[in-house]
Write a protein that holds these residues in place. Structure first.
Motif, mmCIF file in Angstrom:
data_model
loop_
_atom_site.group_PDB
_atom_site.id
_atom_site.type_symbol
_atom_site.label_atom_id
_atom_site.label_comp_id
_atom_site.label_asym_id
_atom_site.label_seq_id
_atom_site.Cartn_x
_atom_site.Cartn_y
_atom_site.Cartn_z
ATOM 1 N N ARG A 14 0.887 -1.182 -0.082
ATOM 2 C CA ARG A 14 0.036 -0.149 -0.081
ATOM 3 C C ARG A 14 0.695 1.158 0.106
ATOM 4 O O ARG A 14 0.419 2.369 -0.542
ATOM 5 N N LEU A 17 1.645 1.945 -3.614
ATOM 6 C CA LEU A 17 0.624 2.600 -4.109
ATOM 7 C C LEU A 17 0.395 3.966 -3.844
ATOM 8 O O LEU A 17 0.171 4.592 -4.639
ATOM 9 N N ARG A 151 0.874 0.742 -11.640
ATOM 10 C CA ARG A 151 -0.189 1.004 -10.583
ATOM 11 C C ARG A 151 -1.377 -0.081 -10.792
ATOM 12 O O ARG A 151 -1.366 -0.775 -9.811
ATOM 13 N N LYS A 162 -2.428 -10.419 -0.167
ATOM 14 C CA LYS A 162 -3.811 -10.971 0.536
ATOM 15 C C LYS A 162 -3.919 -12.271 0.722
ATOM 16 O O LYS A 162 -4.545 -12.774 1.540
ATOM 17 N N LEU A 186 -11.456 -9.246 -1.435
ATOM 18 C CA LEU A 186 -10.154 -8.453 -1.613
ATOM 19 C C LEU A 186 -10.593 -6.949 -1.681
ATOM 20 O O LEU A 186 -9.620 -6.150 -1.711
ATOM 21 N N THR A 187 -12.020 -6.555 -1.449
ATOM 22 C CA THR A 187 -12.235 -5.078 -1.308
ATOM 23 C C THR A 187 -12.228 -4.602 -0.056
ATOM 24 O O THR A 187 -12.802 -5.185 1.153
ATOM 25 N N VAL A 191 -10.226 1.885 2.539
ATOM 26 C CA VAL A 191 -9.138 2.244 1.787
ATOM 27 C C VAL A 191 -9.524 2.946 0.472
ATOM 28 O O VAL A 191 -8.582 3.898 0.201
ATOM 29 N N GLU A 192 -10.253 2.181 -0.308
ATOM 30 C CA GLU A 192 -10.700 2.781 -1.522
ATOM 31 C C GLU A 192 -11.264 4.303 -1.163
ATOM 32 O O GLU A 192 -10.542 5.286 -2.103
ATOM 33 N N VAL A 195 -8.112 6.550 -0.732
ATOM 34 C CA VAL A 195 -7.434 6.813 -1.762
ATOM 35 C C VAL A 195 -7.923 7.970 -2.598
ATOM 36 O O VAL A 195 -7.182 8.856 -3.189
ATOM 37 N N ILE A 237 -8.888 2.006 -9.555
ATOM 38 C CA ILE A 237 -9.045 1.245 -8.747
ATOM 39 C C ILE A 237 -9.839 -0.162 -9.182
ATOM 40 O O ILE A 237 -9.609 -1.262 -8.696
ATOM 41 N N THR A 240 -7.565 -2.129 -11.021
ATOM 42 C CA THR A 240 -6.399 -2.734 -10.138
ATOM 43 C C THR A 240 -7.311 -3.878 -9.559
ATOM 44 O O THR A 240 -6.567 -5.332 -9.148
ATOM 45 N N LYS A 241 -8.381 -3.853 -9.102
ATOM 46 C CA LYS A 241 -9.046 -5.185 -8.465
ATOM 47 C C LYS A 241 -9.246 -6.109 -9.683
ATOM 48 O O LYS A 241 -9.107 -7.367 -9.305
ATOM 49 N N GLU A 244 -6.206 -7.939 -9.752
ATOM 50 C CA GLU A 244 -6.184 -8.961 -8.589
ATOM 51 C C GLU A 244 -6.776 -10.241 -8.824
ATOM 52 O O GLU A 244 -6.434 -11.137 -8.410
#
Ligand SMILES: C=C(O[C@@H]1C=C(C(=O)O)C=C[C@H]1O)C(=O)O
Length: 253
Positions: A14, A17, A151, A162, A186-187, A191-192, A195, A237, A240-241, A244
């Motif tokens: 993190r 990021l 990123r 994770k 994973l969410t 945090v989102e 950001v 975001i 990125t997910k 993931e």
């Protein structure tokens, strides 16, 4: 057991990021110095030895070829936009730490990032117009693309930590190839939110007019903080997910 080897933690990932946000915001500010300069995005502008490619495409392909030769894509954090026919690295092999599952190599969503950047994001933060500075503008575009790509593909590392931290929870949905359960595992909504707020603040801080004496240009920013926040919320975001999830789906292969 790998954990002890490379010592990777979610906080370290993190922190990276967060650092990368600086690169993204600065690269957008640098691109915004130039107007749209649309001719360089049209296929067959000028007479380039790349057949029907645009000047921008030509610029990116040639630059990636030079950077590949200098070893850029040996680093697992780097992903080319035109991976086909890249020349091999000509520099001595550097031993990057092997953190990721080998399946990570097969994940490259730069096509999606490219389309998002040119078709959606660019018109939101550059002024219309044409000042002829096509090569400089193309260089700025590539900076933005590379920062965003790094990123977003960092999602591979996010997913790896994770997974290691909660392997028992991740294994069943991976075996079932269940994207929705992986997505909710994973969410981290808080945090989102943080950001999105932080990148808007960075856009205000880095993009303000710096003056001695009176604070003349208050409230005028080089790139609209709301656009940067929306860029993250709508694209960075979620993509990125997506990385993931793609990584986790292959994590037990
Ligand atoms: C990257 C992470 O995973 C997810 C994606 C986030 C992002 O792209 O900023 C933030 C939180 C998570 O929902 C994370 O947990 O840090």
């Amino acid at each position: 057991q790998k954990m002890a080897e490379d010592g990777l933690t979610l906080q370290m990932v993190r922190d990276s990021l967060i650092r990368q946000e600086d690169s993204i915001v600065f690269s957008l500010i640098e691109r915004a110095r130039f107007p749209l300069n649309s001719p360089m995005y049209h296929p067959s502008y000028g007479s380039l030895p790349g057949l029907s490619a645009s000047l921008l495409q030509f610029f990116v392909k040639q630059t990636e070829a030079v950077q590949a030769t200098a070893g850029r894509y040996e680093n697992p954090e780097e992903h080319p936009f035109f991976p086909d026919n890249l020349p091999p690295s000509l520099v001595p092999h550097f031993k990057y730490p092997e953190v990721l599952h080998p399946a990570a190599m097969s994940i490259n969503i730069n096509k999606v990032i490219w389309d998002m950047y040119f078709n959606k994001l660019l018109p939101l933060f550059v002024a219309p117009g044409d000042d002829g500075n096509y090569a400089s503008t193309a260089a700025r575009d590539l900076e933005c693309l590379q920062a965003l790509s790094r990123r977003i593909h960092y999602g591979k590392l996010v997913a790896e930590v994770k997974f290691r931290d909660e392997q028992k929870d991740y294994e069943p949905p991976i075996r079932a190839q269940d994207r929705d359960t992986l997505a909710s595992l994973l969410t981290f909504a808080d945090v989102e939110e943080a950001v999105k707020k932080r990148v808007a603040k960075k856009a205000m801080t880095f993009g303000q007019e710096v003056k001695l004496g009176d604070d003349g240009g208050k409230g005028k920013y080089k790139v609209d903080p709301a656009v940067v926040s929306a860029l993250y919320g709508d694209w960075v975001i979620p993509l990125t997910k997506e990385v993931e999830i793609e990584y986790l789906l292959r994590r037990l292969d």
